[in-house]
Design a protein around this motif. Sequence first.
Motif, PDB file in Angstrom:
ATOM      1  N   LEU A   1       0.839  -1.191   0.000  1.00  0.00           N
ATOM      2  CA  LEU A   1       0.000   0.000   0.000  1.00  0.00           C
ATOM      3  C   LEU A   1       0.878   1.247   0.000  1.00  0.00           C
ATOM      4  O   LEU A   1       1.680   1.454   0.918  1.00  0.00           O
ATOM      5  CB  LEU A   1      -0.919   0.015   1.218  1.00  0.00           C
ATOM      6  N   LEU A   2       0.739   2.076  -1.022  1.00  0.00           N
ATOM      7  CA  LEU A   2       1.463   3.342  -1.117  1.00  0.00           C
ATOM      8  C   LEU A   2       0.523   4.460  -0.708  1.00  0.00           C
ATOM      9  O   LEU A   2      -0.557   4.614  -1.278  1.00  0.00           O
ATOM     10  CB  LEU A   2       1.968   3.566  -2.544  1.00  0.00           C
ATOM     11  N   VAL A   3       0.930   5.257   0.274  1.00  0.00           N
ATOM     12  CA  VAL A   3       0.065   6.289   0.850  1.00  0.00           C
ATOM     13  C   VAL A   3       0.635   7.671   0.547  1.00  0.00           C
ATOM     14  O   VAL A   3       1.810   7.948   0.824  1.00  0.00           O
ATOM     15  CB  VAL A   3      -0.077   6.105   2.376  1.00  0.00           C
ATOM     16  N   ALA A   4      -0.218   8.526  -0.016  1.00  0.00           N
ATOM     17  CA  ALA A   4       0.138   9.925  -0.260  1.00  0.00           C
ATOM     18  C   ALA A   4      -0.857  10.805   0.478  1.00  0.00           C
ATOM     19  O   ALA A   4      -2.063  10.565   0.419  1.00  0.00           O
ATOM     20  CB  ALA A   4       0.107  10.234  -1.752  1.00  0.00           C
ATOM     21  N   ILE A   5      -0.358  11.801   1.170  1.00  0.00           N
ATOM     22  CA  ILE A   5      -1.211  12.782   1.855  1.00  0.00           C
ATOM     23  C   ILE A   5      -0.878  14.141   1.246  1.00  0.00           C
ATOM     24  O   ILE A   5       0.175  14.715   1.517  1.00  0.00           O
ATOM     25  CB  ILE A   5      -0.979  12.776   3.380  1.00  0.00           C
TER      26      ILE A   5
ATOM     27  N   SER B   1       4.822   8.501   1.387  1.00  0.00           N
ATOM     28  CA  SER B   1       5.546   9.528   0.650  1.00  0.00           C
ATOM     29  C   SER B   1       5.581  10.785   1.514  1.00  0.00           C
ATOM     30  O   SER B   1       4.535  11.363   1.811  1.00  0.00           O
ATOM     31  CB  SER B   1       4.835   9.803  -0.680  1.00  0.00           C
ATOM     32  N   CYS B   2       6.771  11.214   1.922  1.00  0.00           N
ATOM     33  CA  CYS B   2       6.908  12.212   2.996  1.00  0.00           C
ATOM     34  C   CYS B   2       7.466  13.550   2.499  1.00  0.00           C
ATOM     35  O   CYS B   2       8.527  13.605   1.873  1.00  0.00           O
ATOM     36  CB  CYS B   2       7.826  11.670   4.093  1.00  0.00           C
ATOM     37  N   TYR B   3       6.724  14.619   2.836  1.00  0.00           N
ATOM     38  CA  TYR B   3       7.108  15.990   2.483  1.00  0.00           C
ATOM     39  C   TYR B   3       6.851  16.891   3.688  1.00  0.00           C
ATOM     40  O   TYR B   3       6.237  16.471   4.673  1.00  0.00           O
ATOM     41  CB  TYR B   3       6.299  16.486   1.275  1.00  0.00           C
TER      42      TYR B   3
ATOM     43  N   PRO C   1      11.682  13.531   0.295  1.00  0.00           N
ATOM     44  CA  PRO C   1      12.704  14.494   0.732  1.00  0.00           C
ATOM     45  C   PRO C   1      12.692  14.781   2.225  1.00  0.00           C
ATOM     46  O   PRO C   1      13.730  15.149   2.783  1.00  0.00           O
ATOM     47  CB  PRO C   1      12.364  15.761  -0.074  1.00  0.00           C
ATOM     48  N   GLU C   2      11.558  14.607   2.883  1.00  0.00           N
ATOM     49  CA  GLU C   2      11.495  14.963   4.298  1.00  0.00           C
ATOM     50  C   GLU C   2      12.166  13.925   5.186  1.00  0.00           C
ATOM     51  O   GLU C   2      12.458  14.188   6.360  1.00  0.00           O
ATOM     52  CB  GLU C   2      10.034  15.165   4.720  1.00  0.00           C
ATOM     53  N   VAL C   3      12.452  12.736   4.672  1.00  0.00           N
ATOM     54  CA  VAL C   3      13.113  11.702   5.480  1.00  0.00           C
ATOM     55  C   VAL C   3      14.436  11.227   4.880  1.00  0.00           C
ATOM     56  O   VAL C   3      15.248  10.618   5.576  1.00  0.00           O
ATOM     57  CB  VAL C   3      12.174  10.483   5.680  1.00  0.00           C
ATOM     58  N   SER C   4      14.667  11.508   3.610  1.00  0.00           N
ATOM     59  CA  SER C   4      15.870  11.000   2.947  1.00  0.00           C
ATOM     60  C   SER C   4      17.159  11.536   3.542  1.00  0.00           C
ATOM     61  O   SER C   4      18.187  10.858   3.533  1.00  0.00           O
ATOM     62  CB  SER C   4      15.824  11.344   1.449  1.00  0.00           C
ATOM     63  N   TYR C   5      17.115  12.774   4.049  1.00  0.00           N
ATOM     64  CA  TYR C   5      18.342  13.421   4.518  1.00  0.00           C
ATOM     65  C   TYR C   5      18.517  13.345   6.035  1.00  0.00           C
ATOM     66  O   TYR C   5      19.411  13.964   6.584  1.00  0.00           O
ATOM     67  CB  TYR C   5      18.362  14.874   4.039  1.00  0.00           C
ATOM     68  N   ARG C   6      17.648  12.594   6.692  1.00  0.00           N
ATOM     69  CA  ARG C   6      17.785  12.393   8.141  1.00  0.00           C
ATOM     70  C   ARG C   6      17.221  11.014   8.508  1.00  0.00           C
ATOM     71  O   ARG C   6      16.479  10.861   9.462  1.00  0.00           O
ATOM     72  CB  ARG C   6      17.057  13.490   8.913  1.00  0.00           C
TER      73      ARG C   6
END
Length: 616
Positions: free
Chosen positions: A4-8, A79-81, A109-114
């Motif tokens: 399940l892919l979730v987008a908000i 998917s995090c922003y 992008p909101e989780v890739s760098y941390r």
Amino acid sequence: MKFLLVAINAKYIHSNPAVYNLKEYAQAYIEKLNAGYPDNSLDYISDQEIVIKEFTINNQIDQILEEIYLEKPDVIGFSCYIWNISYVDSLIPELCKLLPDSHIWVGGPEVSYRSHKYIEKMNYNIQGVIIGEGEETFAQLVVAYSKTKSNKANDSIDISNFYTKTLPNINGLVYIVSNTFPTVERVLQTANIPIIESTAPREPIDLNNIPFTYNDIEEFENRIIYYESSRGCPFSCSYCLSSIDKKIRFRDIDLVKKELQSLIDKKIPQVKFIDRTFNCNPDRATQIWSFIHEHDNGITNFHFEIAGDLLTKSQIELISKFRPGLVQFEIGVQSTNPDTLREIRRSCDMKKLADNVELIRNGNNVHQHLDLIAGLPYENLESFKQSFNDVYNMKPDQLQLGFLKVLSGSYMKEMSQNYGIVYRSYPPYEVLSTSFLSHDQVLLLKKVEAVVEIYYNSYQFHNSINKLLTYFDSPFSLYEALGNFYSDKFDTKAKHSRISRYMLLLEFYESITKSKEKIDSSRDIQKPDSGKDLKEFCQLLTLDLYLRENVKSRPSFVEDISIYHKNITILRQKYNLSNKEHIEVFIKDNSEIYVHFDYDNRNPLTYNATTKELRL
């Protein structure tokens, strides 16, 4: 297995191209793998289902939680922003309670760098983070999970080699090592801290390998279509994450034309290119603009983020031939202070940019949206006022006054202490103050931002605002005064009726009239005449009001035209106009001017009705 892919999303009209890319790429990847296996092969990948669920930040957390739960997925991907991470943070702990047998992955992008810090923040309740570009990484994850499915009667997962041999071979992952599936128990170190492993970085993928995601267009009805023809950015702006990806890649131009033709044929209202600097390759940009011009369906609008100073003379000549409303441009100016631009690693020929914006504006066929960022290094209040005035005088259709966001992974974050930047610790990490801009000044700019959005960007007060400008020494002075006046009368964050905003503008005008001091003592600025000028201003308000809407309940500032009823009736008959079509009377030099407002034919750039003077 079910994935399940979730987008908000921020709004319903938005869609999330990332999750659709993940799904389409994974399905194509598996089909390609399976093409080399016989159906009865142990290596044949079967029993996988990929589902997408999209929500908005206006949905209640409980509603999102319920819909995810009812899907009963084996693996969940978020998917995090910056606009949705707080929702994701709230959902994950609850999902772990409701779906303890599910693995949870996050990306974006909101989780890739941390990634490590985020796993710790989530109390090790997620399986891991997909770093950077996710298409191939996700596809390989789907294959890995599908292949771990054993032939046991209880349909459990064979994880004997999953963490030791499978995940380490998938690039672009940061994950928690576990000896069970699901992750109810973790492999713990002596300090009771789960083991976190990282794999090698994922190399950039070939954009031509990403399938077109809009073949089934019905599910995107009434929503903006986002289209990506390139990734990466040639510039190094310190506040932007796109500057990290220096490997600019382009989708094959013939493939782009084929896909755009599909969208044109379907008469999509708007296609928004998400290329970071669309015209970084001038020849390619010209080819695409020529194509949409030649295949214009009279309906579809195309949005591009461009560098205004990179536009060529031949491109501007081409653009001048476009149907009004065919394209719109978003141009990030950010600041006109040379020291600021140098410090944020942004190169721009400001004179050429201003000249190009003017040339395009003179064509009256392209909507131009120019951006400014408050809170940048070396930009104090006086400097920002100058930047504001410079951009305002370029006369864009919209001027966005944004505030610096200090994003994880950006060079701006690394340098934030050097600039004395204080910013919110929660998304969107917006600036509170800097060594150059106090928080009081930030709050002042917030007031300016609010009234610019209401009174300039809406284009509903165009004539009235231009009249008000004649009483101030600069555009910023007007919006500063109007912002203070508005905040004293209204809650700037609340929604108010348009009529109340007209009434406030009239009240603001009257407050200027009553002022006994000159607005700027440095030069002789015109002062309103309380009689004649007030009547003229009310007519401008009336013009602005009826340009946008045929209001039936006439506000107090609108002149009574009942005495002209006979002439209006004659004009309706002469020009064959129905009673539904509006005719307004304006007085100039003691003469009556009759104006017809045609709401069926609006300006595609301003949405204002077209007008025609009627003669008896």
